[in-house]
Design a protein around this motif. Structure first.
Motif, PDB file in Angstrom:
ATOM      1  N   LYS A  79      65.799  48.027  87.254  1.00  0.00           N
ATOM      2  CA  LYS A  79      65.305  49.402  87.188  1.00  0.00           C
ATOM      3  C   LYS A  79      66.290  50.397  87.810  1.00  0.00           C
ATOM      4  O   LYS A  79      65.952  51.545  88.031  1.00  0.00           O
ATOM      5  CB  LYS A  79      63.963  49.493  87.931  1.00  0.00           C
ATOM      6  N   THR A  80      67.527  49.963  88.072  1.00  0.00           N
ATOM      7  CA  THR A  80      68.507  50.791  88.782  1.00  0.00           C
ATOM      8  C   THR A  80      68.589  52.205  88.228  1.00  0.00           C
ATOM      9  O   THR A  80      68.510  53.176  88.964  1.00  0.00           O
ATOM     10  CB  THR A  80      69.909  50.135  88.739  1.00  0.00           C
ATOM     11  N   PHE A  81      68.752  52.336  86.916  1.00  0.00           N
ATOM     12  CA  PHE A  81      68.926  53.657  86.303  1.00  0.00           C
ATOM     13  C   PHE A  81      67.710  54.067  85.470  1.00  0.00           C
ATOM     14  O   PHE A  81      67.825  54.894  84.560  1.00  0.00           O
ATOM     15  CB  PHE A  81      70.202  53.714  85.469  1.00  0.00           C
ATOM     16  N   ASP A  82      66.525  53.536  85.787  1.00  0.00           N
ATOM     17  CA  ASP A  82      65.306  53.991  85.112  1.00  0.00           C
ATOM     18  C   ASP A  82      65.172  55.502  85.275  1.00  0.00           C
ATOM     19  O   ASP A  82      65.343  56.023  86.379  1.00  0.00           O
ATOM     20  CB  ASP A  82      64.055  53.331  85.730  1.00  0.00           C
ATOM     21  N   GLY A  83      64.882  56.175  84.186  1.00  0.00           N
ATOM     22  CA  GLY A  83      64.585  57.612  84.255  1.00  0.00           C
ATOM     23  C   GLY A  83      65.770  58.539  84.138  1.00  0.00           C
ATOM     24  O   GLY A  83      65.584  59.759  84.138  1.00  0.00           O
ATOM     25  N   ILE A  84      67.006  58.020  84.023  1.00  0.00           N
ATOM     26  CA  ILE A  84      68.134  58.969  83.976  1.00  0.00           C
ATOM     27  C   ILE A  84      68.067  59.858  82.735  1.00  0.00           C
ATOM     28  O   ILE A  84      68.609  60.962  82.741  1.00  0.00           O
ATOM     29  CB  ILE A  84      69.527  58.306  84.101  1.00  0.00           C
ATOM     30  N   GLN A  85      67.355  59.399  81.700  1.00  0.00           N
ATOM     31  CA  GLN A  85      67.220  60.226  80.497  1.00  0.00           C
ATOM     32  C   GLN A  85      66.343  61.455  80.749  1.00  0.00           C
ATOM     33  O   GLN A  85      66.312  62.369  79.944  1.00  0.00           O
ATOM     34  CB  GLN A  85      66.664  59.407  79.323  1.00  0.00           C
TER      35      GLN A  85
END
Length: 159
Positions: A79-85
């Protein structure tokens, strides 16, 4: 307090923070571009791509990390970059070295399409200072991934 990075003093990133989406993760700095090495490094947090620019000099700092939108994830690194969008133009992402906070303002968010090689390329610009965040399932994977671009806004003494 603002600091002025010099071209002679490049620094390795150790942490990336985007307060607007609750992102605060460690960054690792492998020296090998071997896919197996990079995939292993992804288990430790975000990864600074070895041939991309370090902090403090002209070039593109490329950081990549896993993202997973499953409701239950056993290993948090997925989940390291979850949500960067969900980052919006103008929002700030900070990348820290051991001593300095480098701030970047978001300029764009896009999906890299696995079937379009032109759209799958990530240009590493070097005329100024840039940041690119990329999500991926595996570094070798050709799946859809989010690409976030940002431009340098300033450096400050880290808290």
């Amino acid at each position: 307090e603002a600091v002025v990075p010099t071209q002679e003093n490049p620094e390795a990133p150790v942490r990336v923070v985007a307060k607007d989406i609750g992102l605060d993760v460690a960054v690792v700095n492998p020296v090998s571009t071997d896919i197996e090495v990079l995939d292993n490094e992804l288990t430790k947090g975000a990864v600074h791509y070895p041939t991309s620019a370090p902090l403090g000099i002209n070039g593109t700092v490329l950081l990549f990390g896993h993202s997973s939108y499953l409701p239950v994830v056993y290993h948090q690194y997925y989940k390291t970059f979850d949500g960067i969008q969900n980052l919006k133009t103008g929002q700030i992402v900070s990348v820290y070295s051991g001593t300095t906070e480098y701030r970047y303002a978001i300029t764009g968010v896009r999906v890299a399409d696995s079937t379009d090689d032109n759209n799958n390329q990530i240009p590493l610009l070097s005329d100024s200072k840039y940041l690119v965040l990329v999500t991926c399932d595996s570094f070798a994977s050709k799946a859809h991934r989010f690409v976030v671009t940002a431009e340098y806004k300033g450096a400050f003494a880290a808290d």
